[in-house]
Design a protein around this motif. Structure first.
Motif, PDB file in Angstrom:
ATOM      1  N   TYR A 205       0.864  -1.183   0.000  1.00  0.00           N
ATOM      2  CA  TYR A 205       0.000   0.000   0.000  1.00  0.00           C
ATOM      3  C   TYR A 205       0.894   1.224   0.000  1.00  0.00           C
ATOM      4  CZ  TYR A 205      -3.581   3.344   1.607  1.00  0.00           C
ATOM      5  OH  TYR A 205      -4.442   4.410   1.730  1.00  0.00           O
ATOM      6  N   PHE A 217      -8.577  -3.724   2.738  1.00  0.00           N
ATOM      7  CA  PHE A 217      -8.815  -3.139   4.058  1.00  0.00           C
ATOM      8  C   PHE A 217     -10.249  -3.303   4.548  1.00  0.00           C
ATOM      9  CE2 PHE A 217      -5.122   0.145   3.563  1.00  0.00           C
ATOM     10  CZ  PHE A 217      -4.219  -0.898   3.489  1.00  0.00           C
ATOM     11  N   VAL A 227      -3.540  -5.074   9.902  1.00  0.00           N
ATOM     12  CA  VAL A 227      -2.907  -4.864   8.599  1.00  0.00           C
ATOM     13  C   VAL A 227      -1.475  -4.378   8.776  1.00  0.00           C
ATOM     14  CG1 VAL A 227      -2.952  -3.542   6.449  1.00  0.00           C
ATOM     15  CG2 VAL A 227      -5.107  -4.327   7.475  1.00  0.00           C
ATOM     16  N   VAL A 229       1.485  -2.932   6.538  1.00  0.00           N
ATOM     17  CA  VAL A 229       1.709  -2.339   5.220  1.00  0.00           C
ATOM     18  C   VAL A 229       3.156  -2.524   4.799  1.00  0.00           C
ATOM     19  CG1 VAL A 229       1.934  -0.140   3.993  1.00  0.00           C
ATOM     20  CG2 VAL A 229      -0.174  -0.672   5.224  1.00  0.00           C
ATOM     21  N   VAL A 273      -4.999   0.463   9.031  1.00  0.00           N
ATOM     22  CA  VAL A 273      -3.596   0.047   9.048  1.00  0.00           C
ATOM     23  C   VAL A 273      -3.113  -0.057  10.490  1.00  0.00           C
ATOM     24  CG1 VAL A 273      -1.233   0.783   8.495  1.00  0.00           C
ATOM     25  CG2 VAL A 273      -3.046   0.951   6.774  1.00  0.00           C
ATOM     26  N   VAL A 276       3.136   0.215   9.623  1.00  0.00           N
ATOM     27  CA  VAL A 276       3.831   0.338   8.340  1.00  0.00           C
ATOM     28  C   VAL A 276       5.275  -0.095   8.579  1.00  0.00           C
ATOM     29  CG1 VAL A 276       4.439   1.887   6.444  1.00  0.00           C
ATOM     30  CG2 VAL A 276       2.344   2.296   7.768  1.00  0.00           C
TER      31      VAL A 276
END
Length: 316
Positions: A205, A217, A227, A229, A273, A276
């Motif tokens: 993403y 998502f 999630v 990323v 999210v 990351v």
């Protein structure tokens, strides 16, 4: 003949004098990283972590443990703790495990590793090889239970997810999941999210690669799946697109000081999210990445402006 483990240990000790300057590791001291809850348990994780593909992998394979040790220390000393790795990332898992054990920080890391011994072209995974790979991960990481193990790249999900479910039931892994990067198999990824009791999904993403927000998502949210990323920089794609352009002045309204922070804050701003995990092998890049996890995140209007700005740039 010296073993890899002994070599790594000696390298770390020998490199002690070349660590980062005093104060550098704590450059974000006093600022806390934004935390997001894992949907199924409420356990909170920092919104920015560290991946171990790309340049991290190359340095691990070259035996450059001093620099990688500084990267990991920079993350830990500034509130990060999510470390994403995989047996498929060359020596990354083993080298990182050794570094973290030498730092005495094994329990401080949220370890997210992967399982994949499926053959090319979708050939079935050998359960014996899968178990052997998992035992290597336990040995390299030095933590039992491991926090998260995911079926990597949708490799023979029935066989490998079955093994992970057994491990979770036995208490040897806390969370299980599945990963894939690339929209070509998003439909398969959605099916796994709906059919299997996964806790996490790992997916690509980025500000110029937003399909996961539409296709993955919402399903993750509905199923209570966290999630992770991957590829918020599009590997090198986004760097090539922005070139030597300065970060727009309007982005500095929420303290975006670099393109890395621009890209990471965009990805982190999506409420579904969890974390990351950009990969890096440089301590100052790690610190810059972590800077995206403090302060404000862009609201919907600013996210739209960010996406439109990047979309107007020439393709890489």
């Amino acid at each position: 003949m010296i073993s890899r483990r002994d070599y790594l240990k000696c390298s770390l000790i020998a490199g002690a004098a070349s660590t980062l300057p005093v104060g550098f590791l704590h450059a974000l001291e006093g600022q806390q990283l934004i935390q997001r809850a894992i949907p199924k348990t409420g356990e909170k994780l920092p919104i920015v972590g560290l991946g171990s593909s790309a340049t991290f992998r190359r340095l691990a394979e070259d035996g450059n443990t001093n620099q990688l040790s500084d990267v990991i220390k920079t993350m830990l000393d500034n509130g990060g703790r999510v470390f994403d790795t995989a047996p498929g990332y060359g020596e990354s898992e083993e080298v990182a495990g050794e570094i973290v054990q030498q730092l005495g920080a094994t329990k401080d890391i949220f370890w997210a590793t992967k399982l994949n011994v499926a053959g090319r072209g979708g050939a079935a995974a050998d359960p014996a090889k899968a178990h052997a790979q998992l035992e290597d991960s336990f040995r390299f990481i030095g933590k039992d239970p491991i926090d998260l193990i995911q079926v990597h790249n949708l490799g023979d999900v029935p066989t490998q997810m079955g093994i992970l479910k057994e491990l979770k039931q036995e208490g040897r892994v806390r969370y299980i999941g599945v990963t894939f990067t690339g929209s070509s198999r998003y439909a398969d990824l959605v099916k796994v999210l709906k059919d299997e009791p996964v806790d996490f999904v790992g997916v690509d993403y980025a500000v110029d690669n937003r399909d996961a927000a539409r296709d993955i998502f919402p399903v993750a949210k509905d199923r209570g799946v966290g999630v992770l990323v991957y590829l918020p920089f599009g590997r090198t794609r986004l760097w090539n697109r922005v070139g030597d352009r300065p970060v727009p002045e309007w982005a500095k309204e929420i303290s975006i000081e670099s393109w890395a922070q621009f890209f990471i804050k965009f990805a982190a701003a999506h409420p579904d999210v969890t974390t990351v995990t950009p990969a890096t092998s440089k301590p100052h890049h790690m610190l810059d990445n972590l800077g995206a996890g403090v302060g404000e995140l862009p609201d919907k209007a600013l996210q739209k402006r960010m996406a439109e700005f990047v979309d107007a740039l020439p393709s890489a």
